[in-house]
Structures are given as C-alpha cells and as structure tokens.
Design a protein around this motif. Structure first.
Motif, short mmCIF file in Angstrom:
data_model
loop_
_atom_site.label_atom_id
_atom_site.label_comp_id
_atom_site.label_asym_id
_atom_site.label_seq_id
_atom_site.Cartn_x
_atom_site.Cartn_y
_atom_site.Cartn_z
N THR A 179 39.57 35.69 44.60
CA THR A 179 38.94 36.81 44.36
C THR A 179 39.90 38.12 43.87
O THR A 179 39.30 39.21 43.77
CB THR A 179 38.40 37.28 45.83
N VAL A 180 40.97 37.55 43.61
CA VAL A 180 41.94 38.88 43.00
C VAL A 180 42.83 38.05 41.83
O VAL A 180 43.15 37.09 41.83
CB VAL A 180 43.39 38.71 44.29
N SER A 181 42.34 38.93 40.88
CA SER A 181 43.09 38.36 39.63
C SER A 181 44.33 38.66 39.11
O SER A 181 44.51 39.87 39.16
CB SER A 181 41.83 38.73 38.40
N LEU A 182 45.27 37.77 38.60
CA LEU A 182 46.58 38.39 38.34
C LEU A 182 46.37 39.25 37.02
O LEU A 182 47.19 40.06 36.90
CB LEU A 182 47.31 37.03 38.13
N ALA A 183 45.58 38.89 36.02
CA ALA A 183 45.27 39.50 35.03
C ALA A 183 44.78 40.94 35.32
O ALA A 183 45.41 41.91 34.64
CB ALA A 183 44.15 39.04 33.97
#
Length: 414
Positions: free
Chosen positions: A137-141
């Motif tokens: 649910t958390v994007s590094l991008a």
C-alpha cells in the motif's frame, strides 16, 4: 509453475519498445529465463551443448531469426555478445534481442563491454512485494516523488518475516516443501563451488575453506565488517588461515557470479555531506543462502542460538525488497555511515533527479524517537531528503508527528 509478474517486467514493458538489446543479469535461479521466455519468439539455450555447438560454428545465426531473440546463458559463448553489439550498431530494431546471463564473461576474453549498445538490467531474487504475501500500500516511487500515501495494514508478523527469510526468493526453491527446500539451497551452494566457479575459470582447491569464508560472510550480513575480519573468521580449528589473495579471489569471483550483492557506501551526487565511509555493507544475493550457511531456520532465529542474526537477516530481506523497488524507480541504493560512526542509516535511496529517501530497518513493531534520530539528522543536513521511513514488523503504516513514515515491510512496494 504459474508465472508471477516481477518488478523487472514493468521495466521491460517500458524498455523493450525502445532498446534493440537488453541483458538480464543476475544469479542462477532468480527467474531470468522464465521472464525472458514470455517475450521471445526464438530461443537459443546455450546451456544445451547441441545449440551451443551450432552457434560456435556460426554465431551470426542469431541475427537470422525474427525477434525478439532470446540468447539464454549467453556468457557460455561470449562471441554472441559481439554479434549482438555489431547488429545494434548496424541498426537492429527495438526489442530485437534479450540476453540472460548468470555470470560475467571469464577474464581474458576480448568481448566488448557493450556500453551504449546493450542495456543491462539486474534481476534479483523475488522481493517480498513480489511474493504475494500481502498487498503493498506504500509505493517507493511515490516516496521518492514526495507524494506517498502512508496507510494500510497487514497480518504479517515477526514469525512470517523470518519464514520469508528462510524460504528464499528463488522462485523454484521457495515453492518447494521445507525438507526439499533445504536440500535445494545446500545444492545451490555446493554447485557454486563444484561447477560454477570452475566453469568461470577459478579452481577451488580447498572447498572447505571457501565454505568457511562464505559462512563468515553470511555472519557479517548487514554489517560493514572489514575483509580482514572475515579472513580471521575463516581460520580453521587447527589455526590454518587462507592467504589474503585467496579470499580476495573468492570475493571477486563470487561477485561476478552475482552471489555477493554488497550495498555500497552512499555518496550524494550533489555533495553537502563530508567524511562518509565508503566500506560496503555485506549482503548475499538471497538472505536464505545466509541463513542456510549458518544453519538457521525461522524457528531458530527466535531462539537463543540464532537470535543475534534475526535483525541482520530481516535487514537483508528489507534490502532485497528496497533494491528491487528502487531499480524499478530508476534509483540507486547505498548505506550511510559517517567517518566517526556518529550517524548510520541502513539504506539511502537516491532517485534519478537526486531526491533522497532515507530508510531505517527495525526488527520491532514499535518505533520510538530514539529509532529515528539518524533519519531526522539527515533530513536536517541534506536538502534533497524528500522522505524518511522506518521499515518494521508491525501491523499498520502511518506517519509520526515528526513526519517520519512507519511502514511494515510487507506493505512496501514499487
């Protein structure tokens, strides 16, 4: 076996219509061939003696098939690389060639580097977000863009992460029953000694010494222990110690087989920080290999005998996942340690425009002010820091009042 889409597939989707030749590099067993086969019309398998023999007679045959042409294990016949390079120079269209390799060519060959002609993509074992254990649910991008939503929950707990360490990110190995999986990992390591290194031009005269060195390297996972300390740890019970030149050869050849995957010290592109150490942080290609070398299982990592390695191997798993996601975001990963050791940060992800996400890894479900002090220091020191993250074994992703994101590792994706 069902194919599970990987982060590198997104890169290939973007790059195949643009690049005439792409090489997928990485250790054996990470899924390079399976990924490339989904895109190829013609396949040359150079680990097959009969197919290799045909191309030995005339490597230019690879140019006569309609693309995409896959040359699998190309390093077994380095002249095909130069054929590809020359065809690219002559105007080969985008998406013409895919090459897969589990080693760089043997030293002494006159193969051209391919710089500017053949695009190289690194393929690592499966990151946690590629294993379908949870929905990220958390994007590094998005973290790199400074626009991440930090939310979501997961049911994974400490025991699940330690199981993920033990099961490995090699697709064919992780799907095997535990008893078979252990044997497959042992065979993988043995094959490196018995076949892969000799095939690469390095004869292992004392296999037991190499295995002791690998065990010492595994025990140093997620640390910057000096190679002299690794050498000391390789000393046998009778006091015999391998020569320094021998262990340097181990390091160099194992790196060329992609088995060692150290994290370099971070040097900011735009400067601003002084006296940063550049010693690499040691990592094997897959934390399961380190656990197996040390005789540790998910269960023993929570027992007194193995508890000291639980944190380093959880960091190894986190590092693997961050590196896979970072590559997809065109970013590089390093670690930070000041010259006097006052400040350390487990990972620093630097994006293509110089933006920085600083990441700490914590084998805990809770995060206190003490755990984020180095992240806040870097944020104050360096203007390009766009976000700070602590990866945990907790249940919920959230932002602290100081702006630091707390993210369970299972919820971090690309």
């Amino acid at each position: 076996m069902e194919y599970w889409r990987r982060s590198v597939d997104r890169e290939l989707d973007e790059l195949c219509p643009l690049a005439p030749a792409i090489a997928l590099d990485g250790p054996k067993g990470v899924g390079k061939t399976a990924t490339a086969l989904r895109r190829a019309r013609r396949v040359w398998s150079l680990d097959d003696p009969s197919e290799r023999g045909v191309l030995e007679a005339d490597p230019r045959l690879i140019t006569q098939s309609e693309g995409p042409v896959l040359v699998d294990e190309w390093q077994r016949l380095p002249p095909v690389w130069d054929v590809v390079r020359r065809h690219v120079d002559a105007g080969a269209p985008p998406g013409r060639y895919l090459l897969t390799g589990s080693a760089t060519p043997v030293a002494g060959t006159d193969t051209h580097s391919g710089a500017g002609r053949v695009l190289s993509l690194r393929m690592r074992p499966m990151a946690l977000h590629e294993r379908r254990r949870a929905t990220p649910t958390v994007s590094l991008a998005a973290l790199l863009a400074g626009s991440a939503l930090v939310e979501g929950t997961t049911e994974l707990r400490l025991a699940d992460y330690l199981t993920a360490v033990e099961e490995s990110g090699f697709p064919a190995i992780r799907s095997a029953p535990p008893r078979l999986r252990r044997s497959l990992l042992d065979s993988y390591l043995q094959r490196v000694v018995d076949r892969d290194l000799p095939d690469h031009g390095f004869a292992v005269r004392r296999p037991e010494t190499l295995r002791r060195w690998l065990q010492a390297y595994a025990a140093a996972s997620s640390t910057t222990a000096s190679y002299s300390r690794l050498l000391d740890a390789t000393t046998a019970g009778d006091g015999a110690q391998p020569a320094k030149t021998t262990t340097i050869a181990y390091r160099d050849h194992l790196t060329s087989l992609w088995l060692l995957d150290p994290v370099p010290g971070w040097s900011p592109r735009r400067g601003g920080l002084a006296r940063l150490q550049q010693a690499p942080k040691h990592q094997l290609a897959d934390p399961a290999l380190a656990a197996r070398l040390l005789g540790l299982s998910a269960e023993s990592l929570t027992a007194p005998r193995g508890a000291a390695m639980a944190g380093p191997l959880f960091e190894s798993l986190a590092t693997l996942s961050v590196r896979v996601a970072a590559q997809s975001a065109e970013s590089r990963v390093g670690h930070l340690r000041t010259g006097n050791g006052d400040h350390e940060i487990d990972m620093v992800v630097e994006g293509p425009d110089g933006q920085v996400v600083a990441i700490e890894v914590k084998l805990s479900a809770t995060v206190a002010d003490h755990d984020v002090r180095h992240l806040r220091w870097l944020r104050d020191q360096h203007p390009d820091v766009v976000d700070c993250v602590v990866l945990t074994t907790g249940a919920t992703a959230y932002r602290r009042r100081d702006g630091v994101a707390v993210v369970p590792l299972a919820l971090l994706g690309d």
